[in-house]
Scaffold this motif. Structure first.
Motif, PDB file in Angstrom:
ATOM      1  N   UNK A 150       0.830  -1.210   0.000  1.00 42.33           N
ATOM      2  CA  UNK A 150       0.000   0.000   0.000  1.00 42.33           C
ATOM      3  C   UNK A 150       0.863   1.258   0.000  1.00 42.33           C
ATOM      4  N   UNK A 151       1.978   1.182   0.682  1.00 40.17           N
ATOM      5  CA  UNK A 151       2.850   2.345   0.917  1.00 40.17           C
ATOM      6  C   UNK A 151       3.172   3.163  -0.338  1.00 40.17           C
ATOM      7  N   UNK A 152       3.531   2.564  -1.468  1.00 41.21           N
ATOM      8  CA  UNK A 152       3.876   3.377  -2.646  1.00 41.21           C
ATOM      9  C   UNK A 152       2.748   4.296  -3.111  1.00 41.21           C
ATOM     10  N   UNK A 153       1.506   3.865  -2.947  1.00 40.15           N
ATOM     11  CA  UNK A 153       0.370   4.706  -3.342  1.00 40.15           C
ATOM     12  C   UNK A 153       0.280   5.954  -2.466  1.00 40.15           C
ATOM     13  N   UNK A 154       0.630   5.822  -1.212  1.00 36.63           N
ATOM     14  CA  UNK A 154       0.607   6.966  -0.301  1.00 36.63           C
ATOM     15  C   UNK A 154       1.823   7.862  -0.527  1.00 36.63           C
ATOM     16  N   UNK A 155       2.946   7.253  -0.818  1.00 34.26           N
ATOM     17  CA  UNK A 155       4.174   8.015  -0.997  1.00 34.26           C
ATOM     18  C   UNK A 155       4.135   8.902  -2.233  1.00 34.26           C
ATOM     19  N   UNK A 156       3.346   8.530  -3.226  1.00 33.23           N
ATOM     20  CA  UNK A 156       3.194   9.351  -4.427  1.00 33.23           C
ATOM     21  C   UNK A 156       2.690  10.740  -4.060  1.00 33.23           C
ATOM     22  N   UNK A 157       1.841  10.825  -3.041  1.00 28.73           N
ATOM     23  CA  UNK A 157       1.282  12.104  -2.607  1.00 28.73           C
ATOM     24  C   UNK A 157       2.006  12.682  -1.395  1.00 28.73           C
ATOM     25  N   UNK A 158       3.181  12.155  -1.077  1.00 25.65           N
ATOM     26  CA  UNK A 158       3.966  12.697   0.033  1.00 25.65           C
ATOM     27  C   UNK A 158       3.591  12.135   1.393  1.00 25.65           C
ATOM     28  N   UNK A 159       2.853  11.058   1.415  1.00 26.60           N
ATOM     29  CA  UNK A 159       2.448  10.455   2.680  1.00 26.60           C
ATOM     30  C   UNK A 159       3.114   9.113   2.904  1.00 26.60           C
ATOM     31  N   UNK A 160       2.709   8.469   3.968  1.00 26.61           N
ATOM     32  CA  UNK A 160       3.214   7.139   4.294  1.00 26.61           C
ATOM     33  C   UNK A 160       2.339   6.552   5.388  1.00 26.61           C
ATOM     34  N   UNK A 161       2.599   5.313   5.744  1.00 27.74           N
ATOM     35  CA  UNK A 161       1.841   4.633   6.781  1.00 27.74           C
ATOM     36  C   UNK A 161       2.799   3.710   7.526  1.00 27.74           C
ATOM     37  N   UNK A 162       2.565   3.554   8.829  1.00 28.99           N
ATOM     38  CA  UNK A 162       3.377   2.630   9.591  1.00 28.99           C
ATOM     39  C   UNK A 162       2.499   1.758  10.476  1.00 28.99           C
ATOM     40  N   UNK A 163       2.937   0.541  10.688  1.00 29.61           N
ATOM     41  CA  UNK A 163       2.271  -0.388  11.586  1.00 29.61           C
ATOM     42  C   UNK A 163       2.565   0.038  13.016  1.00 29.61           C
ATOM     43  N   UNK A 211      -2.647   1.525  12.839  1.00 30.66           N
ATOM     44  CA  UNK A 211      -1.659   2.093  11.931  1.00 30.66           C
ATOM     45  C   UNK A 211      -1.573   3.593  12.179  1.00 30.66           C
ATOM     46  N   UNK A 212      -0.486   4.182  11.724  1.00 33.68           N
ATOM     47  CA  UNK A 212      -0.308   5.637  11.843  1.00 33.68           C
ATOM     48  C   UNK A 212       0.021   6.185  10.463  1.00 33.68           C
ATOM     49  N   UNK A 213      -0.726   7.205  10.062  1.00 35.33           N
ATOM     50  CA  UNK A 213      -0.419   7.901   8.815  1.00 35.33           C
ATOM     51  C   UNK A 213       0.695   8.898   9.082  1.00 35.33           C
ATOM     52  N   UNK A 262      -0.228  12.586   4.642  1.00 32.81           N
ATOM     53  CA  UNK A 262      -1.443  11.849   5.023  1.00 32.81           C
ATOM     54  C   UNK A 262      -1.997  12.295   6.381  1.00 32.81           C
ATOM     55  N   UNK A 263      -1.157  12.878   7.217  1.00 34.32           N
ATOM     56  CA  UNK A 263      -1.638  13.290   8.543  1.00 34.32           C
ATOM     57  C   UNK A 263      -2.624  14.450   8.458  1.00 34.32           C
ATOM     58  N   UNK A 264      -2.505  15.261   7.422  1.00 35.58           N
ATOM     59  CA  UNK A 264      -3.367  16.427   7.273  1.00 35.58           C
ATOM     60  C   UNK A 264      -4.420  16.269   6.182  1.00 35.58           C
ATOM     61  N   UNK A 265      -4.414  15.141   5.513  1.00 37.23           N
ATOM     62  CA  UNK A 265      -5.291  14.946   4.363  1.00 37.23           C
ATOM     63  C   UNK A 265      -6.750  14.769   4.780  1.00 37.23           C
ATOM     64  N   UNK A 266      -7.653  15.534   4.149  1.00 41.00           N
ATOM     65  CA  UNK A 266      -9.077  15.388   4.477  1.00 41.00           C
ATOM     66  C   UNK A 266      -9.652  14.046   3.998  1.00 41.00           C
ATOM     67  N   UNK A 267      -8.930  13.336   3.169  1.00 38.92           N
ATOM     68  CA  UNK A 267      -9.376  12.036   2.655  1.00 38.92           C
ATOM     69  C   UNK A 267      -8.808  10.868   3.471  1.00 38.92           C
ATOM     70  N   UNK A 268      -8.209  11.178   4.610  1.00 33.07           N
ATOM     71  CA  UNK A 268      -7.551  10.151   5.418  1.00 33.07           C
ATOM     72  C   UNK A 268      -8.495   9.006   5.803  1.00 33.07           C
ATOM     73  N   UNK A 269      -9.689   9.313   6.243  1.00 36.82           N
ATOM     74  CA  UNK A 269     -10.624   8.271   6.649  1.00 36.82           C
ATOM     75  C   UNK A 269     -11.014   7.391   5.456  1.00 36.82           C
ATOM     76  N   UNK A 270     -11.219   8.002   4.305  1.00 36.65           N
ATOM     77  CA  UNK A 270     -11.552   7.224   3.114  1.00 36.65           C
ATOM     78  C   UNK A 270     -10.370   6.333   2.719  1.00 36.65           C
TER      79      UNK A 270
END
Length: 80
Positions: A17-30, A42-44, A48-56
């Protein structure tokens, strides 16, 4: 699967999943896995921490991938 195997599988799915988030400057960690109740935390990170689409992203993206890969999971939660 035992707890350690589930965690390794969770991390492998997050690596997909990570590469899809990294394209927009985000990431995720277990963060954690509660095996008795089937909950993954998980932690964005990054944008991704400020993204209004985070829940989606969590529900329609990350959760779908994890539940499809590990049917014993019940829920995925984002923590700060």
């Amino acid at each position: 699967m035992n707890t350690e195997e589930v965690i390794v599988h969770i991390q492998a799915i997050l690596d997909q999943v990570r590469p899809y988030l990294q394209v927009d400057g985000g990431d995720i960690e277990f963060v954690a896995y509660e095996d008795q109740i089937g909950v993954v935390e998980v932690r964005f990170l990054g944008q991704c921490t400020q993204c209004p689409m985070q829940l989606m992203t969590l529900r329609a993206g990350v959760e779908r991938w994890l539940l499809a890969g590990i049917p014993s999971l019940k829920r995925i939660e984002a923590v700060r």
